[in-house]
Scaffold this motif. Structure first.
Motif, PDB file in Angstrom:
ATOM      1  N   LEU A  93       0.425  -1.146  -0.004  1.00  0.00           N
ATOM      2  CA  LEU A  93       0.390   0.061   0.009  1.00  0.00           C
ATOM      3  C   LEU A  93       1.153   1.920   0.058  1.00  0.00           C
ATOM      4  O   LEU A  93       2.159   1.364   0.408  1.00  0.00           O
ATOM      5  CB  LEU A  93      -0.898  -0.181   0.902  1.00  0.00           C
ATOM      6  N   ASP A  95       2.207   4.368   1.843  1.00  0.00           N
ATOM      7  CA  ASP A  95       2.168   4.843   3.227  1.00  0.00           C
ATOM      8  C   ASP A  95       0.961   5.905   3.520  1.00  0.00           C
ATOM      9  O   ASP A  95       0.739   6.423   4.128  1.00  0.00           O
ATOM     10  CB  ASP A  95       3.378   4.960   4.247  1.00  0.00           C
ATOM     11  N   ALA A  99      -6.326   4.088   3.989  1.00  0.00           N
ATOM     12  CA  ALA A  99      -7.337   3.124   3.697  1.00  0.00           C
ATOM     13  C   ALA A  99      -8.310   3.244   2.236  1.00  0.00           C
ATOM     14  O   ALA A  99      -7.917   2.716   0.978  1.00  0.00           O
ATOM     15  CB  ALA A  99      -8.126   1.616   4.384  1.00  0.00           C
ATOM     16  N   ASN A 102      -6.544   4.306  -0.858  1.00  0.00           N
ATOM     17  CA  ASN A 102      -5.498   3.345  -1.508  1.00  0.00           C
ATOM     18  C   ASN A 102      -6.283   2.815  -2.790  1.00  0.00           C
ATOM     19  O   ASN A 102      -6.040   2.798  -3.646  1.00  0.00           O
ATOM     20  CB  ASN A 102      -4.701   2.541  -0.271  1.00  0.00           C
ATOM     21  N   PRO A 138      -1.756   2.642   6.854  1.00  0.00           N
ATOM     22  CA  PRO A 138      -1.257   1.936   6.489  1.00  0.00           C
ATOM     23  C   PRO A 138      -0.408   0.884   7.642  1.00  0.00           C
ATOM     24  O   PRO A 138      -0.165   0.772   8.509  1.00  0.00           O
ATOM     25  CB  PRO A 138      -0.356   1.819   5.160  1.00  0.00           C
ATOM     26  N   LYS A 146      -4.228  -4.621   6.066  1.00  0.00           N
ATOM     27  CA  LYS A 146      -4.002  -4.129   5.310  1.00  0.00           C
ATOM     28  C   LYS A 146      -3.849  -5.369   3.771  1.00  0.00           C
ATOM     29  O   LYS A 146      -4.179  -5.153   3.036  1.00  0.00           O
ATOM     30  CB  LYS A 146      -1.740  -4.448   5.088  1.00  0.00           C
TER      31      LYS A 146
END
Ligand SMILES: Nc1ncnc2c1ncn2[C@@H]1O[C@H](COP(=O)(O)OP(=O)(O)OP(=O)(O)O)[C@@H](O)[C@H]1O
Ligand SMILES: [Mg+2]
Length: 326
Positions: A93, A95, A99, A102, A138, A146
């Motif tokens: 992912l 950083d 979430a 991403n 993340p 993750k």
């Protein structure tokens, strides 16, 4: 549906030609999960690269949901690849993104309208059970969380096919269970076609409908899980349901029994006692449900006035695979 036919991939290594994939043929029906197992260097990653068009096969064909990938022009690769979701060992992912951000990334790349992205990301995070973690970074997520974000991201472009390369190898056993259950449920809900590359037989047992064993670029065993487990001649069957260990100081004859489906639930042992006036002791055993079928593997010690050959003949007649333990 994934159909791979006579796939070959060779690489030049200086003067040598390495055959990484040698005449691989494989069909994964829509809505099912196929496992690929094999030792290091067997060609697993090469297969994934050929399926995602990161590598061009030397010959053969790859058809995903009716589309022949080997003839896709370089300029169309990106669009073709959107039909294929990828899940790796590590979610990789970004950083600096949450979430939700991403998951949104692949949608931003193809200039999806903002409102559509927001709707889609909410839906995907809901599907993987992370609604409450939308704004987490993340560094604030566990390994399993993750991986869930990684799965949501892989599903952002509504792929028909999910390729998972060692999806749980970096996770602890409990988290592995969660992620496997998630992959299984998503396959059902979204009617995905899934290929899972793994070195863990446990993964195959938990979620695969069918499995192939790759060795030096060739598929040397393959089939639906329930058939492969019942095939005592192959190494896949043995690793999926290993032989129970024998007792060290055996004095009585011992039998290894493999019971499949109906027979795994039948009262075979009490039947032996009745018919052959036998004392039967279970030395070791497991009963498992694989791909919806029950399998029992038992090692028993038999004490009976009736010759062992008659007992084994009876068992085989009842559909039990029998081997007299050495
Ligand atoms: N780009 C490349 N150039 C030359 N040879 C390669 C290349 N990629 C793979 N190979 C060779 O092809 C064979 C298969 O490699 P591959 O990476 O597919 O194995 P694998 O099954 O994924 O192994 P592992 O479990 O270790 O990841 C190996 O012999 C490897 O050396
Ligand atoms: Mg590899």
């Amino acid at each position: 549906m994934i159909t791979v036919t006579n796939l070959r991939k060779t690489y030049r290594q200086g003067e040598r030609t390495v055959t990484a994939l040698d005449d691989v043929t494989l069909a994964v029906p829509k809505g099912s999960i196929h496992g690929i197992v094999g030792h290091s260097g067997a060609g697993k990653s090469t297969l994934v690269r050929c399926l995602t068009l990161l590598d061009r096969p030397t010959s053969g064909s790859v058809v995903i949901d009716g589309r022949e990938l080997t003839s896709v022009k370089d300029s169309e690769i990106r669009t073709a690849r959107r039909r294929i979701g990828m899940v790796f060992q590590h979610a990789n992912l970004m950083d600096s993104r949450t979430a939700a951000q991403n998951v949104a990334h692949p949608l931003e790349l193809v200039k999806t309208p903002k409102s559509e992205i927001s709707r889609k990301v909410d839906e995907l995070l809901g599907l993987v059970g992370l609604t409450e973690f939308a704004d987490a970074y993340p560094s604030q997520l566990s390994g399993g969380q993750k991986q869930r974000v990684g799965i949501a991201r892989a599903l952002a472009s509504d792929p028909d096919v999910l390729l998972c390369d060692e999806p749980t190898s970096a996770l602890d056993p409990a988290t592995t269970e969660d992620i496997l259950t998630l992959i299984r449920n998503l396959t059902r809900t979204l009617n995905l076609t899934v290929l899972v590359i793994t070195h863990e037989m446990h993964v195959v047992k938990r979620i695969c409908d069918s499995v192939s064993l790759l060795e030096r670029g060739r598929i040397i065993e393959h089939g639906p899980l329930h058939e492969v487990v019942g095939d005592r001649s192959g190494s896949l069957g043995k690793s999926l349901m290993p032989l129970p260990s024998s007792s060290l100081d055996a004095t009585l004859p011992e039998l290894d029994l493999l019971l499949v489906g109906e027979t795994a639930s039948a009262p075979i042992l009490s039947e032996l006692t009745r018919r052959f006036d036998a004392n039967v002791n279970v030395i070791a055993g497991t009963v498992e449900t694989l791909a919806g079928s029950r399998f029992g593997r038992l090692r028993v010690e038999v004490d009976s006035p009736v010759p062992l050959s008659e007992i084994t003949a009876y068992l085989e007649g009842a559909g039990v695979h029998v081997e007299v333990a050495a």
